[in-house]
Design a protein around this motif. Structure first.
Motif, PDB file in Angstrom:
ATOM      1  N   ASP A 157       0.678  -1.174   0.034  1.00  0.00           N
ATOM      2  CA  ASP A 157       0.041   0.086   0.274  1.00  0.00           C
ATOM      3  C   ASP A 157       0.849   1.404  -0.028  1.00  0.00           C
ATOM      4  N   PRO A 158       0.672   2.093  -1.286  1.00  0.00           N
ATOM      5  CA  PRO A 158       1.555   3.378  -1.397  1.00  0.00           C
ATOM      6  C   PRO A 158       1.726   4.529   0.277  1.00  0.00           C
ATOM      7  N   GLU A 159       0.004   4.469   0.479  1.00  0.00           N
ATOM      8  CA  GLU A 159      -0.098   5.393   1.704  1.00  0.00           C
ATOM      9  C   GLU A 159       0.607   4.395   3.326  1.00  0.00           C
ATOM     10  N   LYS A 160       1.021   3.721   3.368  1.00  0.00           N
ATOM     11  CA  LYS A 160       1.955   2.986   4.331  1.00  0.00           C
ATOM     12  C   LYS A 160       3.235   2.875   3.698  1.00  0.00           C
ATOM     13  N   THR A 161       3.941   2.829   2.936  1.00  0.00           N
ATOM     14  CA  THR A 161       5.100   2.193   2.223  1.00  0.00           C
ATOM     15  C   THR A 161       5.750   4.228   1.236  1.00  0.00           C
ATOM     16  N   ASP A 162       7.378   3.851   1.021  1.00  0.00           N
ATOM     17  CA  ASP A 162       7.075   4.910   0.703  1.00  0.00           C
ATOM     18  C   ASP A 162       7.069   4.496  -1.222  1.00  0.00           C
ATOM     19  N   SER A 163       6.563   5.556  -1.610  1.00  0.00           N
ATOM     20  CA  SER A 163       6.309   5.244  -3.234  1.00  0.00           C
ATOM     21  C   SER A 163       7.017   6.298  -3.970  1.00  0.00           C
ATOM     22  N   THR A 164       8.154   6.276  -5.119  1.00  0.00           N
ATOM     23  CA  THR A 164       8.283   7.403  -6.145  1.00  0.00           C
ATOM     24  C   THR A 164       7.171   8.294  -6.602  1.00  0.00           C
ATOM     25  N   GLY A 165       6.621   7.421  -6.995  1.00  0.00           N
ATOM     26  CA  GLY A 165       5.431   8.031  -7.931  1.00  0.00           C
ATOM     27  C   GLY A 165       6.028   7.266  -9.372  1.00  0.00           C
ATOM     28  N   CYS A 166       6.543   6.743  -9.348  1.00  0.00           N
ATOM     29  CA  CYS A 166       7.465   6.409 -10.589  1.00  0.00           C
ATOM     30  C   CYS A 166       7.184   5.300 -10.813  1.00  0.00           C
ATOM     31  N   GLU A 167       7.453   4.517 -12.795  1.00  0.00           N
ATOM     32  CA  GLU A 167       7.218   3.512 -12.492  1.00  0.00           C
ATOM     33  C   GLU A 167       7.005   2.555 -14.137  1.00  0.00           C
ATOM     34  N   GLY A 168       7.678   2.268 -14.056  1.00  0.00           N
ATOM     35  CA  GLY A 168       8.066   1.066 -15.496  1.00  0.00           C
ATOM     36  C   GLY A 168       7.443   0.104 -15.938  1.00  0.00           C
ATOM     37  N   SER A 169       7.130  -0.408 -16.815  1.00  0.00           N
ATOM     38  CA  SER A 169       5.975  -1.566 -17.113  1.00  0.00           C
ATOM     39  C   SER A 169       6.662  -2.372 -18.588  1.00  0.00           C
ATOM     40  N   ALA A 170       6.578  -3.795 -18.173  1.00  0.00           N
ATOM     41  CA  ALA A 170       7.194  -4.776 -19.176  1.00  0.00           C
ATOM     42  C   ALA A 170       6.190  -5.437 -18.975  1.00  0.00           C
ATOM     43  N   THR A 171       5.968  -6.311 -20.555  1.00  0.00           N
ATOM     44  CA  THR A 171       5.435  -7.960 -20.518  1.00  0.00           C
ATOM     45  C   THR A 171       6.413  -9.007 -20.976  1.00  0.00           C
ATOM     46  N   VAL A 172       6.689 -10.285 -19.941  1.00  0.00           N
ATOM     47  CA  VAL A 172       7.810 -10.616 -20.309  1.00  0.00           C
ATOM     48  C   VAL A 172       6.762 -12.702 -20.843  1.00  0.00           C
ATOM     49  N   THR A 173       7.572 -12.811 -21.624  1.00  0.00           N
ATOM     50  CA  THR A 173       6.568 -13.970 -22.007  1.00  0.00           C
ATOM     51  C   THR A 173       8.019 -15.382 -21.985  1.00  0.00           C
ATOM     52  N   PHE A 174       7.593 -16.211 -21.127  1.00  0.00           N
ATOM     53  CA  PHE A 174       7.911 -17.176 -20.989  1.00  0.00           C
ATOM     54  C   PHE A 174       7.661 -18.154 -21.955  1.00  0.00           C
ATOM     55  N   LYS A 175       8.847 -19.305 -22.563  1.00  0.00           N
ATOM     56  CA  LYS A 175       9.064 -20.549 -22.495  1.00  0.00           C
ATOM     57  C   LYS A 175       7.173 -21.256 -23.345  1.00  0.00           C
ATOM     58  N   ASN A 176       6.648 -21.635 -22.279  1.00  0.00           N
ATOM     59  CA  ASN A 176       5.223 -22.163 -22.204  1.00  0.00           C
ATOM     60  C   ASN A 176       4.151 -21.098 -22.769  1.00  0.00           C
ATOM     61  N   TRP A 177       4.194 -19.735 -22.888  1.00  0.00           N
ATOM     62  CA  TRP A 177       3.407 -18.461 -23.417  1.00  0.00           C
ATOM     63  C   TRP A 177       2.511 -18.589 -22.312  1.00  0.00           C
ATOM     64  N   LYS A 178       3.006 -18.607 -21.433  1.00  0.00           N
ATOM     65  CA  LYS A 178       2.599 -17.237 -20.362  1.00  0.00           C
ATOM     66  C   LYS A 178       3.161 -16.137 -20.368  1.00  0.00           C
ATOM     67  N   ASN A 179       2.293 -15.221 -20.518  1.00  0.00           N
ATOM     68  CA  ASN A 179       2.844 -13.436 -19.919  1.00  0.00           C
ATOM     69  C   ASN A 179       2.733 -13.276 -18.754  1.00  0.00           C
ATOM     70  N   LEU A 180       3.201 -11.891 -18.656  1.00  0.00           N
ATOM     71  CA  LEU A 180       3.559 -11.626 -16.940  1.00  0.00           C
ATOM     72  C   LEU A 180       3.500 -10.470 -17.400  1.00  0.00           C
ATOM     73  N   ALA A 181       2.311  -9.064 -16.668  1.00  0.00           N
ATOM     74  CA  ALA A 181       2.640  -7.807 -16.839  1.00  0.00           C
ATOM     75  C   ALA A 181       2.754  -7.874 -15.751  1.00  0.00           C
ATOM     76  N   MET A 182       4.262  -6.434 -15.676  1.00  0.00           N
ATOM     77  CA  MET A 182       5.422  -5.745 -14.872  1.00  0.00           C
ATOM     78  C   MET A 182       4.926  -4.800 -14.662  1.00  0.00           C
ATOM     79  N   GLY A 183       4.723  -4.370 -13.335  1.00  0.00           N
ATOM     80  CA  GLY A 183       4.869  -2.607 -13.122  1.00  0.00           C
ATOM     81  C   GLY A 183       5.731  -2.474 -12.131  1.00  0.00           C
ATOM     82  N   ILE A 184       7.429  -1.722 -12.665  1.00  0.00           N
ATOM     83  CA  ILE A 184       8.386  -1.845 -11.570  1.00  0.00           C
ATOM     84  C   ILE A 184       8.373  -0.530 -11.420  1.00  0.00           C
ATOM     85  N   GLU A 185       8.695   0.002  -9.970  1.00  0.00           N
ATOM     86  CA  GLU A 185       9.267   1.356  -9.075  1.00  0.00           C
ATOM     87  C   GLU A 185      10.421   1.216  -9.101  1.00  0.00           C
TER      88      GLU A 185
END
Length: 187
Positions: free
Chosen positions: A82-110
């Motif tokens: 929770d951003p109200e309880k922890t430090d947050s930069t307010g900045c976030e990059g996004s990425a999609t990772v595709t694995f060999k079994n075609w599972k995809n992971l959408a990530m937001g990384i601060e």
């Protein structure tokens, strides 16, 4: 002989436990099983952006950041994220990772190591559990070290504003700015 072997096994497990890193990655997403990493948004702002701390224009998510995060992230509860309880930069990059079994992971990384992840199947339908929340202390340490100059510029903006508002003298602002930079440069 059997007794000594029985005593060595638990001792060996204790030694192995001490050698393993405390920050373990999520085993559901092995880096060796990645087919492709796509940066969908290299730098973005959230409602929590605080330019006095860090300007999101100075933060760019790279493929190396994503791979590093996958190696070191650990799952945390929604309340721990929770951003109200922890430090947050307010900045976030996004990425999609595709694995060999075609599972995809959408990530937001601060840059401070806070990570949101949502798993999709090959047809881009939500698979498994809802959004997962992660923390990555090594990611924060790595990225913040790379962002020393950006943090210095944010400090400079903050002190300049305080001088303009009359809350700080120019000499005191310069001294505090030097102290902040020196504290970041110390190992």
């Amino acid at each position: 002989m059997k007794r000594s072997i029985a005593l060595l096994i638990p001792a060996g497990l204790l030694v192995a436990a001490g050698v393993l890193p405390v920050q373990a990655s999520d085993s559901r997403y092995p880096v060796s099983y990645i087919r492709k990493v796509e940066i969908t948004e290299p730098s973005g702002r959230t409602a929590w952006e605080n330019k006095d701390f860090l300007d999101c224009d100075d933060v760019v998510l790279t493929q190396e950041d994503v791979l590093f995060a996958l190696r070191h992230m650990r799952r945390v509860s929604r309340s721990a994220y929770d951003p109200e309880k922890t430090d947050s930069t307010g900045c976030e990059g996004s990425a999609t990772v595709t694995f060999k079994n075609w599972k995809n992971l959408a990530m937001g990384i601060e840059p401070n190591g806070r990570i949101l992840a949502l798993e999709y199947d090959a047809k881009m339908k939500v698979a498994g559990s809802p959004t997962s929340f992660y923390e990555c202390s090594p990611c924060r340490d790595r990225k913040m070290t790379l962002l020393k100059d950006a943090l210095y510029r944010a400090d400079k903006r903050r002190f300049k504003r305080l001088v303009a508002e009359g809350q700080l003298s120019a000499g005191e602002a310069e001294l505090r700015l030097k102290r902040a930079r020196d504290s970041r440069d110390r190992p």
